[in-house]
Design a protein around this motif. Structure first.
Motif, PDB file in Angstrom:
ATOM      1  N   TYR A 107     -60.383  77.849   4.390  1.00  0.00           N
ATOM      2  CA  TYR A 107     -60.436  76.732   5.337  1.00  0.00           C
ATOM      3  C   TYR A 107     -59.333  76.854   6.386  1.00  0.00           C
ATOM      4  N   SER A 108     -58.192  77.393   5.992  1.00  0.00           N
ATOM      5  CA  SER A 108     -57.048  77.468   6.906  1.00  0.00           C
ATOM      6  C   SER A 108     -57.265  78.440   8.055  1.00  0.00           C
ATOM      7  N   ILE A 109     -58.194  79.372   7.901  1.00  0.00           N
ATOM      8  CA  ILE A 109     -58.518  80.267   9.019  1.00  0.00           C
ATOM      9  C   ILE A 109     -59.873  79.913   9.629  1.00  0.00           C
ATOM     10  N   GLY A 110     -60.406  78.753   9.240  1.00  0.00           N
ATOM     11  CA  GLY A 110     -61.633  78.268   9.860  1.00  0.00           C
ATOM     12  C   GLY A 110     -62.902  78.919   9.366  1.00  0.00           C
ATOM     13  N   ILE A 111     -62.856  79.532   8.176  1.00  0.00           N
ATOM     14  CA  ILE A 111     -64.057  80.144   7.593  1.00  0.00           C
ATOM     15  C   ILE A 111     -64.271  79.521   6.213  1.00  0.00           C
ATOM     16  N   PRO A 112     -64.836  78.323   6.151  1.00  0.00           N
ATOM     17  CA  PRO A 112     -65.034  77.666   4.855  1.00  0.00           C
ATOM     18  C   PRO A 112     -65.825  78.551   3.895  1.00  0.00           C
ATOM     19  N   PRO A 113     -65.412  78.620   2.634  1.00  0.00           N
ATOM     20  CA  PRO A 113     -66.089  79.519   1.687  1.00  0.00           C
ATOM     21  C   PRO A 113     -67.534  79.129   1.410  1.00  0.00           C
ATOM     22  N   GLU A 114     -67.900  77.878   1.716  1.00  0.00           N
ATOM     23  CA  GLU A 114     -69.287  77.453   1.535  1.00  0.00           C
ATOM     24  C   GLU A 114     -70.255  78.311   2.348  1.00  0.00           C
ATOM     25  N   LEU A 115     -69.770  78.862   3.460  1.00  0.00           N
ATOM     26  CA  LEU A 115     -70.646  79.615   4.357  1.00  0.00           C
ATOM     27  C   LEU A 115     -70.881  81.039   3.873  1.00  0.00           C
ATOM     28  N   ILE A 116     -69.945  81.565   3.101  1.00  0.00           N
ATOM     29  CA  ILE A 116     -69.975  82.980   2.728  1.00  0.00           C
ATOM     30  C   ILE A 116     -71.124  83.256   1.760  1.00  0.00           C
ATOM     31  N   ALA A 117     -71.947  84.214   2.103  1.00  0.00           N
ATOM     32  CA  ALA A 117     -73.121  84.649   1.326  1.00  0.00           C
ATOM     33  C   ALA A 117     -74.286  83.672   1.410  1.00  0.00           C
ATOM     34  N   THR A 118     -74.036  82.461   1.891  1.00  0.00           N
ATOM     35  CA  THR A 118     -75.078  81.434   1.844  1.00  0.00           C
ATOM     36  C   THR A 118     -76.200  81.714   2.838  1.00  0.00           C
ATOM     37  N   GLY A 119     -75.861  82.110   4.054  1.00  0.00           N
ATOM     38  CA  GLY A 119     -76.913  82.376   5.034  1.00  0.00           C
ATOM     39  C   GLY A 119     -77.810  83.526   4.633  1.00  0.00           C
ATOM     40  N   ARG A 120     -77.213  84.604   4.142  1.00  0.00           N
ATOM     41  CA  ARG A 120     -78.019  85.742   3.693  1.00  0.00           C
ATOM     42  C   ARG A 120     -78.846  85.361   2.467  1.00  0.00           C
ATOM     43  N   GLY A 121     -78.252  84.554   1.584  1.00  0.00           N
ATOM     44  CA  GLY A 121     -78.995  84.088   0.420  1.00  0.00           C
ATOM     45  C   GLY A 121     -80.167  83.200   0.799  1.00  0.00           C
TER      46      GLY A 121
END
Length: 509
Positions: A386-400
């Motif tokens: 979150y501190s670098i503006g890339i919430p972990p919720e987004l990671i892998a989710t779009g490809r999934g």
């Protein structure tokens, strides 16, 4: 308050700001006694989890509680009206000194309660982390009973001393990985079956099981964690019905969507998503990063509504499909997080401590990881991204999501994860598109995450990004944080910016 408890305060250090009763966001071991008293006495909190696993602990908790608030605990006895539950270390046959101390503390606290005229033993339950088989809680229960026997033979003349404690004592499995959540029947059915034969009295009122939500997300990603919890809630209910007693699940959740979305502003969403949960963990950010009146109102509503929410049962065919669906997302999660690990660990080094936790390395260390890499615990992991503006919720989710759509599984996903769009929309407000674009020019892993963002927006029809002025301020701070990391600027300024952003999103991680 009748058993089982509904609201359980924990010592998870995810608060960005200071508690109203203290001057600093850092809560020392010495302050935790007063925290415990304040929460049980002044707030709609039914239970407090005392952590012997991941942090330093005040072992004189009983004496201090009874001496500082004697009138309150006579009116609301521990173990009867309010509840103090120990989270003990995992039983791994290795460094067991902390578990041994916890065992003796429970027994001596029972003696103390008897000496001061309390109606029963104050601590009658332990949470066992990292449970993956029935053998583990059974072994802990047997070990505790054996030590209680030694305690009785040395310190008590009456053979029935400690009997009141042993008639109520339970070891509750804490299940913390996606595979074990999906396979939870292999843990609870043999465990509860054996307990029902040997120790029927503690079983009669029902059993609790603790389902983690943060660590499964850390290890497998957002969507697999949610689906595994939904499966586990249904499975433990069915096993309890088969064996003839009620099951009361506990859910370990934080405030941000990646860690469960349990916060005062999100009540309808999480109460629906996790219907069937009897006890919610109320972590530090929930308690201290929102106005007191809002927190109190939210806790009262959880108390009222959680027992009424109807469990969503998962059929066995759907359960098999949910496992396959979770696998689609995990396929992308693991390699992405492995590639991100150096940056995550670098940013996490600037996340300030909020409790006196044990470190990840050294004599008393422990750690978590994904694949071949070591990572911070879930709070530090979430805070770093979150501190670098890339919430972990987004990671892998779009490809999934794209994979799920290609396989015709979107209806299944929406059926069992109804909060998906709300979770991603909320997390997306803290997304810094410019940071990701800059990083994507340098490393492929960030181009993969750009693909995730496009996939989420395309499949769900939403736009990720700041929605209000405070989200824009958060975005600007995360741009500064990334520049500080890249330029190697001072740690003090980095930590200040990390906290400033965390205060805006109302949770450290």
């Amino acid at each position: 308050m009748s058993w089982p408890p509904i609201t359980m305060a924990t010592q998870h250090p995810d608060n960005a700001g200071a508690p109203w009763w203290g001057g600093s966001p850092f809560i020392s071991t010495q302050e935790e006694i007063q925290e415990l008293i304040t929460l049980l006495q002044d707030f709609p909190i039914d239970e407090y989890m005392w952590d012997w696993e991941g942090k330093y602990v005040d072992e004189s908790v009983g004496e201090k509680l009874f001496s500082r608030a004697p009138a309150f605990f006579r009116r609301h006895p521990l173990g009867k009206d309010k509840f103090l539950t120990y989270r003990i270390p995992a039983f791994d046959g290795g460094k067991m000194h902390r578990m041994a101390r916890a065992f003796m503390n429970v027994l001596s606290l029972s003696d103390l309660a008897r000496d001061v005229g309390m109606p029963g033993p104050p601590v009658t339950e332990m949470f066992l982390p990292l449970t993956t088989s029935a053998r583990q809680p059974l072994k802990v229960r047997d070990a505790f009973e054996e030590i209680a026997g030694y305690h009785r033979s040395v310190f008590h003349r009456k053979k029935r001393a400690d009997r009141d404690l042993m008639d109520r004592f339970t070891v509750t499995p804490l299940v913390e990985d996606v595979s074990s959540l999906f396979g939870i029947e292999k843990i609870v059915r043999p465990y509860w079956g054996a307990m029902w034969k040997k120790h029927r009295k503690p079983m009669a009122r029902g059993q609790r099981v603790f389902l983690a939500r943060s660590d499964p997300a850390l290890n497998s990603g957002l969507v697999p964690a949610v689906l595994a919890v939904k499966s586990a809630l249904s499975t433990v209910h069915r096993v309890g019905e088969d064996l003839g007693f009620r099951v009361y699940p506990i859910l370990g959740t934080g405030s941000l969507p990646f860690r469960g979305s349990v916060n005062p502003t999100y009540l309808d969403t999480f109460l629906t998503q996790y219907a069937g949960t009897r006890t919610y963990s109320i972590q530090s950010a929930f308690r201290y990063d929102y106005p007191q009146a809002q927190v109190r109102s939210a806790l009262e509503r959880i108390r009222t509504e959680a027992p009424r929410r109807k469990l969503q049962l998962v059929s066995q065919p759907d359960d098999r499909r949910l496992r396959a669906l979770a696998g689609l997302f995990f396929h992308f999660w693991k390699p992405t997080v492995e590639a991100l690990a150096p940056l995550i660990n670098r940013v996490a080094s600037g996340v300030p401590p909020r409790r006196e936790r044990l470190q990840h390395i050294g004599l008393f260390g422990y750690s978590r990881g994904v694949g071949r890499v070591k990572l911070p615990r879930a709070i530090g992991f979430t805070a770093a991204l979150y501190s670098i503006g890339i919430p972990p919720e987004l990671i892998a989710t779009g490809r999934g999501l794209r994979s799920a759509r290609e396989r015709g599984m979107m209806d299944l996903l929406r059926q069992y994860y109804p909060a998906l769009e709300a979770d991603l929309t909320h997390a997306g407000k803290f997304f810094n598109r410019e940071n990701l674009r800059m990083l994507a020019k340098e490393k492929r892993v960030f181009r993969d995450i750009e693909n995730d963002v496009r996939g989420i927006e395309e499949v769900l029809g939403i736009t990720l990004g700041p929605a209000k002025s405070h989200h824009l301020i958060h975005r600007n701070i995360t741009s500064t944080i990334l520049q500080r990391i890249r330029s190697g600027m001072g740690e003090e300024m980095l930590q200040r910016d990390i906290v400033e952003a965390a205060v805006i999103r109302k949770s450290l991680g």
